[in-house]
Design a protein around this motif. Sequence first.
Motif, PDB file in Angstrom:
ATOM      1  N   THR A 133       0.832  -1.200   0.000  1.00 31.88           N
ATOM      2  CA  THR A 133       0.000   0.000   0.000  1.00 31.88           C
ATOM      3  C   THR A 133       0.870   1.255   0.000  1.00 31.88           C
ATOM      4  OG1 THR A 133      -0.065   0.185   2.413  1.00 31.88           O
ATOM      5  CG2 THR A 133      -1.731  -1.233   1.374  1.00 31.88           C
ATOM      6  N   ASP A 134       0.244   2.381  -0.267  1.00 28.68           N
ATOM      7  CA  ASP A 134       0.953   3.656  -0.201  1.00 28.68           C
ATOM      8  C   ASP A 134       1.507   3.883   1.205  1.00 28.68           C
ATOM      9  OD1 ASP A 134       1.779   6.317  -1.042  1.00 28.68           O
ATOM     10  OD2 ASP A 134       0.031   7.087   0.028  1.00 28.68           O
ATOM     11  N   VAL A 205      -5.659   3.934  -4.149  1.00 29.92           N
ATOM     12  CA  VAL A 205      -6.159   4.831  -5.198  1.00 29.92           C
ATOM     13  C   VAL A 205      -6.044   6.291  -4.770  1.00 29.92           C
ATOM     14  CG1 VAL A 205      -7.766   3.145  -6.139  1.00 29.92           C
ATOM     15  CG2 VAL A 205      -8.522   4.661  -4.315  1.00 29.92           C
ATOM     16  N   ASN A 206      -6.041   7.170  -5.778  1.00 32.23           N
ATOM     17  CA  ASN A 206      -6.111   8.611  -5.574  1.00 32.23           C
ATOM     18  C   ASN A 206      -7.088   9.138  -6.615  1.00 32.23           C
ATOM     19  OD1 ASN A 206      -5.569  11.215  -4.633  1.00 32.23           O
ATOM     20  ND2 ASN A 206      -3.983  11.518  -6.176  1.00 32.23           N
ATOM     21  N   TRP A 211      -1.657   5.342  -6.787  1.00 28.78           N
ATOM     22  CA  TRP A 211      -0.305   5.750  -6.406  1.00 28.78           C
ATOM     23  C   TRP A 211       0.725   4.698  -6.819  1.00 28.78           C
ATOM     24  CZ3 TRP A 211       0.411  10.590  -5.209  1.00 28.78           C
ATOM     25  CH2 TRP A 211      -0.576  11.308  -4.545  1.00 28.78           C
ATOM     26  N   TYR A 212       1.887   5.188  -7.205  1.00 24.66           N
ATOM     27  CA  TYR A 212       3.013   4.293  -7.474  1.00 24.66           C
ATOM     28  C   TYR A 212       4.294   4.943  -6.963  1.00 24.66           C
ATOM     29  CZ  TYR A 212       4.756   7.198 -11.346  1.00 24.66           C
ATOM     30  OH  TYR A 212       5.272   8.228 -12.089  1.00 24.66           O
ATOM     31  N   GLY A 223      10.740   8.371  -5.626  1.00 24.34           N
ATOM     32  CA  GLY A 223       9.643   9.205  -6.114  1.00 24.34           C
ATOM     33  C   GLY A 223       8.281   8.606  -5.840  1.00 24.34           C
ATOM     34  N   ARG A 224       7.282   9.479  -5.768  1.00 21.25           N
ATOM     35  CA  ARG A 224       5.897   9.045  -5.551  1.00 21.25           C
ATOM     36  C   ARG A 224       4.986   9.903  -6.411  1.00 21.25           C
ATOM     37  NH1 ARG A 224       1.812  11.243  -2.081  1.00 21.25           N
ATOM     38  NH2 ARG A 224       0.263   9.722  -1.355  1.00 21.25           N
ATOM     39  N   ALA A 225       4.058   9.265  -7.120  1.00 16.34           N
ATOM     40  CA  ALA A 225       3.110  10.000  -7.954  1.00 16.34           C
ATOM     41  C   ALA A 225       1.879   9.129  -8.180  1.00 16.34           C
ATOM     42  CB  ALA A 225       3.747  10.385  -9.289  1.00 16.34           C
TER      43      ALA A 225
END
Length: 240
Positions: A133-134, A205-206, A211-212, A223-225
């Motif tokens: 998970t994020d 989800v966003n 998110w990845y 990195g996160r986006a």
Amino acid sequence: MNMKNKNKFWIFPLIAMGFLLILTTGCKKDETNTTPTPTPTPATVTDVDGNVYQTVTIGTQVWLKQNLKVKHYRNGDSIPNILNATTWSTCVTGACCDFENIPTYSTTFGKLYNWYAVNDSRKIAPVGWHVSTDAEWTTLKTFLGGDAVSAGKLKEVGIVHWFTPNVGASNSSGFTALPGGYRMADGAFDGSSWTKAGLWWTSTVNASEAWYYGIYYDSTNLGRADEQKGLAYSVRCVKD
């Protein structure tokens, strides 16, 4: 006091002490039996297809050391392996592929999955595990010192798989991140990402995207986006 009475005097305390000893021993035995035995973390985990993954403990978490490469959900249903770019671009259900549609790549780098496969109720993770998970990635990077340095501690050392110069790679965490590349939502593979980028879906989800996390050959930054669910990224799993 005659000898018979003296014997009675000593016998009763001895009997009482014997009962006390039995009760004490019994209590200690019960306490021992009620203490739970920790379940050891297995050194390897096997998915439904028989693929074997090593595990690594990082802080309070246990991760797989390799990217997922399973071709079936837990119940045995096949995850469609889509070769055609147009078919991929219109797919809104679970799917997977090999980078550049070359199966041998997945042996080392794992398969690439769209987010719909990650979210499928049939589950792609081995039993006892789940797609990270994020929040779990946040826990991971915090334990390793934050965004700016954590990617270096996650990347495999050297340039056997990573493009040179593979900045700051120490793999001190044991995570052994590899650059699996990715597939775009239109079905085309980003050739420039091969050996240069490792990208992992989270199950979080966003809004309409998900998110990845990304690791790159020229940086120690994690990195996160968020991105469209139709892209194909790598997947790492965490122990339940």
